[in-house]
Write a protein that holds these residues in place. Structure first.
Motif, PDB file in Angstrom:
ATOM      1  N   SER A 179       0.616  -1.365  -0.045  1.00  0.00           N
ATOM      2  CA  SER A 179       0.016  -0.176  -0.085  1.00  0.00           C
ATOM      3  C   SER A 179       0.842   1.044  -0.308  1.00  0.00           C
ATOM      4  O   SER A 179       0.354   2.277  -1.044  1.00  0.00           O
ATOM      5  CB  SER A 179      -1.038   0.388   1.144  1.00  0.00           C
ATOM      6  N   ARG A 201       2.537   7.097   8.663  1.00  0.00           N
ATOM      7  CA  ARG A 201       2.277   5.442   8.485  1.00  0.00           C
ATOM      8  C   ARG A 201       0.982   6.293   9.606  1.00  0.00           C
ATOM      9  O   ARG A 201      -0.495   6.366   9.885  1.00  0.00           O
ATOM     10  CB  ARG A 201       2.851   4.487   8.330  1.00  0.00           C
ATOM     11  N   ILE A 205      -2.627   7.698   9.659  1.00  0.00           N
ATOM     12  CA  ILE A 205      -4.082   8.133  10.352  1.00  0.00           C
ATOM     13  C   ILE A 205      -4.808   8.940  11.403  1.00  0.00           C
ATOM     14  O   ILE A 205      -5.483   9.019  11.493  1.00  0.00           O
ATOM     15  CB  ILE A 205      -4.341   6.197  10.039  1.00  0.00           C
ATOM     16  N   CYS A 239      -0.191   7.834   1.710  1.00  0.00           N
ATOM     17  CA  CYS A 239      -0.937   7.403   2.621  1.00  0.00           C
ATOM     18  C   CYS A 239      -2.150   7.355   3.233  1.00  0.00           C
ATOM     19  O   CYS A 239      -2.824   6.954   3.847  1.00  0.00           O
ATOM     20  CB  CYS A 239       0.503   7.604   3.465  1.00  0.00           C
ATOM     21  N   SER A 242      -4.393   6.048   0.605  1.00  0.00           N
ATOM     22  CA  SER A 242      -4.325   4.443   0.807  1.00  0.00           C
ATOM     23  C   SER A 242      -5.874   4.222   2.043  1.00  0.00           C
ATOM     24  O   SER A 242      -6.374   2.993   2.077  1.00  0.00           O
ATOM     25  CB  SER A 242      -3.015   4.085   1.212  1.00  0.00           C
ATOM     26  N   TYR A 243      -5.346   5.132   3.433  1.00  0.00           N
ATOM     27  CA  TYR A 243      -6.171   4.786   3.897  1.00  0.00           C
ATOM     28  C   TYR A 243      -7.829   5.194   3.931  1.00  0.00           C
ATOM     29  O   TYR A 243      -9.253   4.426   4.480  1.00  0.00           O
ATOM     30  CB  TYR A 243      -5.977   6.069   5.506  1.00  0.00           C
ATOM     31  N   ASP A 246      -9.093   2.435   2.006  1.00  0.00           N
ATOM     32  CA  ASP A 246      -9.562   1.457   2.827  1.00  0.00           C
ATOM     33  C   ASP A 246     -10.944   2.145   3.579  1.00  0.00           C
ATOM     34  O   ASP A 246     -11.783   0.941   3.330  1.00  0.00           O
ATOM     35  CB  ASP A 246      -8.706   1.170   3.727  1.00  0.00           C
ATOM     36  N   ASN A 261      -4.204  -2.131   4.258  1.00  0.00           N
ATOM     37  CA  ASN A 261      -4.493  -1.419   5.841  1.00  0.00           C
ATOM     38  C   ASN A 261      -5.242  -2.126   6.757  1.00  0.00           C
ATOM     39  O   ASN A 261      -5.337  -1.029   7.568  1.00  0.00           O
ATOM     40  CB  ASN A 261      -4.327  -0.018   6.080  1.00  0.00           C
ATOM     41  N   LYS A 264      -4.466  -1.364  10.530  1.00  0.00           N
ATOM     42  CA  LYS A 264      -5.093  -0.754  11.280  1.00  0.00           C
ATOM     43  C   LYS A 264      -6.685  -0.458  10.448  1.00  0.00           C
ATOM     44  O   LYS A 264      -7.062   0.742  10.942  1.00  0.00           O
ATOM     45  CB  LYS A 264      -4.535   0.611  10.089  1.00  0.00           C
ATOM     46  N   ASP A 267      -9.384   1.771  13.176  1.00  0.00           N
ATOM     47  CA  ASP A 267      -9.190   2.996  13.108  1.00  0.00           C
ATOM     48  C   ASP A 267      -9.393   3.189  11.788  1.00  0.00           C
ATOM     49  O   ASP A 267     -10.326   4.592  11.901  1.00  0.00           O
ATOM     50  CB  ASP A 267      -7.774   3.310  12.883  1.00  0.00           C
ATOM     51  N   ILE A 268      -9.252   2.784  10.845  1.00  0.00           N
ATOM     52  CA  ILE A 268      -9.914   2.449   9.333  1.00  0.00           C
ATOM     53  C   ILE A 268     -11.480   3.021   9.220  1.00  0.00           C
ATOM     54  O   ILE A 268     -12.680   3.319   9.066  1.00  0.00           O
ATOM     55  CB  ILE A 268      -9.782   1.280   8.640  1.00  0.00           C
TER      56      ILE A 268
END
Length: 314
Positions: A179, A201, A205, A239, A242-243, A246, A261, A264, A267-268
């Protein structure tokens, strides 16, 4: 030489090998692609194939020229030195390969001085120019070279690269690296070996989670971090995207195993509860605009401050 050690860029590699084997290989080339994409590896493999070597090793007939650490450009004096070397006979056989790194940093005068050599190199001399962008290469140089444009690797190619380079990497870590690297092998290596990228990273987030806080401390807290890592701005933005990717997937499917990810996940999930699809798309546009500004060398601190303010307003 078969380019077996190179993962990805298969069509380009096959075309190069075929031309060398058929003795229809041009004498001047440009390999263009982002930093870490594999330009130098392909150039050295190409050089070995031209010279009929079975492996890459130190060879007196492979000359590599790199931008000096204390210089920002390759000037006419350096080019004259390269030209002088191209006029010398090979030591081992009847062929010689000259590889010039950071060729986009050649001054216009240096490129003009190099033009005749690129157009009509001495017998048996092959010239390979490496650059990240073609924009600063004169049209007169480009038109006299065969250009090989390297694209980012696909996820399955990155997976293969990581299995080869870092066989002990866990499945979760591998997904995170793929990622973060965004299809660039050199970036993957840097992520694994450089602890500061792990900080990026984790902080990015956290930035997404805190972006809805309505106070100026949000700006103060993250602008210092972003400016400190201004050289890694592309990694920072990649980064964040990418989050967000997701978060979209989680909101649509609820499936943890589909996330890049996945480490994580909590968090996601939290970010997914905070933002609607519409707001996520607004953030994506903010990141795209930020990337465009940074590519155009707009003041880094001002760009990051503007990004943080706009994210806070979403």
């Amino acid at each position: 030489m078969s380019f077996n050690n190179i993962i990805g860029h298969e069509k380009i590699n096959n075309r190069i090998l075929r031309a060398i084997r058929l003795d229809k290989f041009p004498n001047s080339h440009i390999i263009v692609g982002e930093d870490g994409i594999g330009k130098s590896i392909i150039a050295r493999e190409m050089a070995a194939a031209i010279l009929g070597k079975n492996e890459i090793r130190q060879c007196t007939d492979i000359l590599e020229y790199k931008l000096s650490k204390n210089k920002k450009s390759i000037g006419i004096d350096e080019i004259k030195s390269i030209i002088e070397e191209t006029n010398k006979k090979p030591y081992e056989g009847n062929k010689k390969v000259v590889i010039v790194y950071n060729s986009e940093s050649m001054t216009e005068a240096a490129q003009n001085a190099f033009l005749k050599t690129i157009e009509e190199p001495s017998n048996g001399v092959y010239i390979i120019l490496l650059c990240e962008k073609l924009d600063n290469i004169l049209d007169t140089i480009r038109s006299r070279c065969e250009v090989h444009k390297l694209n980012r690797l696909k996820d399955d190619e990155m997976d293969k690269f990581l299995d080869y380079k870092f066989p002990s990497l866990s499945y979760e870590d591998k997904k995170a690296v793929i990622s973060f690297s965004d299809g660039i092998p050199g970036r993957a290596e840097k992520f694994i070996e450089d602890s500061s990228l792990h900080d990026i990273r984790n902080i990015t987030i956290e930035l997404l989670k805190k972006s809805q806080e309505e106070n100026i401390q949000f700006i103060f807290k993250y602008e210092d971090f972003l400016f400190k890592h201004k050289e890694e701005w592309d990694e920072i933005l990649t980064c964040i995207l990418s989050y967000i990717r997701d978060v979209f997937i989680y909101k649509e499917t609820g499936q943890k195993n589909l996330l890049i990810n996945s480490d994580k996940f909590n968090d996601i999930k939290l970010i997914g509860e905070m933002f609607s699809f519409n707001k996520l798309n607004i953030i994506i546009n903010i990141i795209k605009i930020t990337r465009k500004k940074l590519k155009n060398n707009v003041n880094v601190k001002l760009v990051f401050d503007d990004m943080l303010l706009k994210m806070q307003e979403v």
